[in-house]
Write an enzyme that holds these catalytic residues in place. Structure first.
Site, PDB file in Angstrom:
ATOM      1  N   LYS A  11      39.849  29.785  36.628  1.00 27.57           N
ATOM      2  CA  LYS A  11      39.161  30.665  35.686  1.00 27.57           C
ATOM      3  C   LYS A  11      39.988  31.927  35.451  1.00 27.57           C
ATOM      4  O   LYS A  11      40.086  32.795  36.313  1.00 27.57           O
ATOM      5  CB  LYS A  11      37.766  31.080  36.179  1.00 27.57           C
ATOM      6  CG  LYS A  11      36.976  31.700  35.034  1.00 27.57           C
ATOM      7  CD  LYS A  11      35.840  32.611  35.460  1.00 27.57           C
ATOM      8  CE  LYS A  11      36.272  33.993  35.850  1.00 27.57           C
ATOM      9  NZ  LYS A  11      36.838  34.811  34.752  1.00 27.57           N
ATOM     10  N   GLU A  16      41.002  53.060  44.716  1.00 28.94           N
ATOM     11  CA  GLU A  16      41.965  52.434  43.806  1.00 28.94           C
ATOM     12  C   GLU A  16      41.608  52.826  42.369  1.00 28.94           C
ATOM     13  O   GLU A  16      40.486  52.583  41.921  1.00 28.94           O
ATOM     14  CB  GLU A  16      41.910  50.909  43.969  1.00 28.94           C
ATOM     15  CG  GLU A  16      42.916  50.196  43.095  1.00 28.94           C
ATOM     16  CD  GLU A  16      42.976  48.686  43.364  1.00 28.94           C
ATOM     17  OE1 GLU A  16      41.940  48.019  43.278  1.00 28.94           O
ATOM     18  OE2 GLU A  16      44.075  48.194  43.662  1.00 28.94           O
TER      19      GLU A  16
END
Ligand code: NAI
Ligand code: MG
Length: 497
Positions: free
Chosen positions: A191, A400
């Site tokens: 995917k 992050e």
């Protein structure tokens, strides 16, 4: 560049309405008939409509993968034949290099010069490296101490492997997942990320052209919460390999619990990049620029926490600020572009939110800290941003950001910087810039990260293992290390009496 073919362009591929998914060797629309738009992040315009996989399509693909794993041609192929198929994919990627590079840049936004020089060649290289492994999956003979027993091991494929990949390096991530899984004899349901489905689907066409049996590779574009979640939870899937956020990585682990599927994860990072005063400073400053601004900072290993020794702090900061101001921002497809747009409106919002938080917490950008204006206001552009006056505990120094934003902080001692560098939930990568051999080895040993670069940054090779410590993941990709992720060991005991 000799291998780059210029005759094919992405226009024929993009002309399909919609671009279909690959299930059991057939290109099909979603069972629901739904599609989604993929956007060119340089302009905000729709590039193509793509079939949108959901749970029912995932079911069909897993069934196709199971059939191809258990019967038909695939399990009968010799290792050499499997290797040749992978090699053929590498050849086809090179024959369509320019088309793939353009498609990657249109869908992701990354500068075309990097798609040409990095993404496409490394993708081909990955298939070629793993083509070689197909014939080298050896077991062992075991000298057991039980009399009259002949004991040996076999390395067998896992079965049907679900693979979920992100949007920052769409082609490379597809190759990191597909090539080793196929070399080991598994079948795959891949995917791609909803932001960048195009090159994985074009790669699927090349995989069909190479001659893989139907159902060995299934490629289903769709959203994480629907297609991704259905794949992660599917009882017919034997293993999941995931690259993406740490948050979703944890969901994958939970979803794997019901059938105890095997899981490997490549997750986020907040990688420390450390410049010692004895480093070649000009070189280190350029390295630090590449560490954070390559791919617009949308790199799991991005050198987003820069530590500069206090004696060189001012020159590092001013050197980087000057270079950042000169960077050429522009649409990915322009060959002079050095910094392209972020991948999506969502990523733009996320990065701008972090910049606002940084300013609020008292850090100061020496340059950037805002979107690009003028012609670039249509796309998702953020100016390269360098934060000064940062404290270790600020949000922008801990989380992050995944954008062109670096925090720079001074340090004084080796032990001090090693401890601060390791103060993170992440442990993906780290780098050190120094010409002192003792510091090199001390720091390599001290840094808790899956990869440590010394006087370089962002080096990758299909032969070199890569993966995270701590919450940066489980398992390793690349090199022979990844073979453990795609095979299982069977031990045979033969009674010779
Ligand atoms: P994400 O982790 O949501 O997406 C990565 C992949 O996971 C995509 O294919 C997505 O469709 C799929 N996914 C999402 N939710 C899922 C679920 N519940 N079950 C199964 N699959 C699911 O990352 P996203 O939202 O695109 O980016 C968010 C942040 O994640 C970024 O700002 C960055 O910090 C980090 N990230 C890290 C990457 C890396 O290379 N380590 C790559 C992409 C994002
Ligand atoms: Mg897109």
């Amino acid at each position: 560049m000799a291998n780059i073919e210029t005759a094919t362009t992405p226009s024929a591929f993009l002309a399909q309405h919609p671009i279909k998914m690959l299930i059991g060797g057939q290109w099909v629309e979603a069972a629901s008939g739904k599609t989604f738009d993929t956007i060119n992040p340089s302009t905000g315009q729709v590039l193509a409509k793509v079939a949108q996989a959901e749970a029912e399509d995932i079911d069909r693909a897993v069934a196709a993968g199971r059939r191809a794993f258990e019967s038909g041609q695939w399990p009968k192929l010799t290792p050499s034949q499997r290797g040749r198929l992978l090699w053929k994919v590498a050849d086809l990627i090179e024959q369509h290099a320019e088309e793939l590079a353009e498609l990657e840049t249109l869908d992701n936004g990354k500068p075309i010069k990097y798609s040409r020089l990095v993404d496409v060649p490394l993708t081909a290289d990955h298939f070629r490296y793993f083509a070689g492994w197909a014939t080298k999956l050896e077991g062992e003979t075991i000298p057991v101490s039980v009399p009259n027993m002949f004991t040996y091991t076999l390395r067998e494929p896992m079965g049907v492997v679900g693979q979920i990949i992100p949007w920052n390096f769409p082609l490379q991530m597809a190759s990191w997942k597909l090539a080793p899984a196929l070399a080991c004899g598994n079948t795959v349901v891949l995917k791609p990320a909803e932001q960048t489905p195009l090159t994985a689907l074009r790669l699927g066409e090349l995989i069909c052209e190479a001659g893989f049996p139907d159902g060995v590779v299934n490629i289903l574009p769709g959203f994480g919460e629907t297609a991704g979640a259905a794949l992660a939870a599917h009882p017919g899937v034997d293993k999941i390999a995931f690259t993406g956020s740490t948050e979703v990585g944890k969901k994958i682990v939970h979803a794997s619990a019901d059938n105890l599927k095997k899981v490997t994860l490549e997750l986020g990072g907040k990688s420390p990049n450390i410049i010692f005063p004895d480093a070649d400073l000009k070189f280190a400053v350029r390295g630090a620029m590449n560490a954070i601004f390559f791919n617009q900072g949308q790199v799991c290993t991005a050198g987003s926490r820069l530590f500069a020794h206090k004696s060189v702090y001012d020159s590092v900061l001013s050197g980087m600020t000057d270079l950042a101001r000169k960077m050429n921002l522009g649409p990915g497809i322009d060959p002079t572009t050095e910094l392209g747009p972020l991948v999506s409106q969502e990523q733009l919002d996320r990065v701008m939110n972090y910049i606002a938080i940084g300013k609020r917490e008292g850090a100061t950008p020496t340059t950037g800290g805002e979107r690009a204006e003028g012609d670039l206001a249509q796309g998702y552009f953020v100016k390269p941003t360098i934060f000064d006056r940062v404290a270790d505990d600020m949000t922008i120094a801990r989380e992050e950001i995944f954008g062109p934003v670096v925090v720079v902080m001074p340090f004084e001692e080796v032990e001090e910087v090693a401890a601060r560098a390791n103060q993170s939930i992440y442990g993906l990568a780290a780098a050190v810039w120094t010409n002192d051999v003792k510091k090199v080895h001390k720091m390599v040993a001290a840094l808790k990260a899956g990869v440590v670069w010394v006087n370089t940054y962002n080096q990758f090779d299909a032969a070199a293992p890569f993966g995270g410590y701590k919450q940066s993941g489980y398992g390793r990709e690349m090199g022979h290390a990844v073979l453990d992720a795609y095979t299982q060991t069977k031990t045979a005991w033969i009674n010779l009496r």
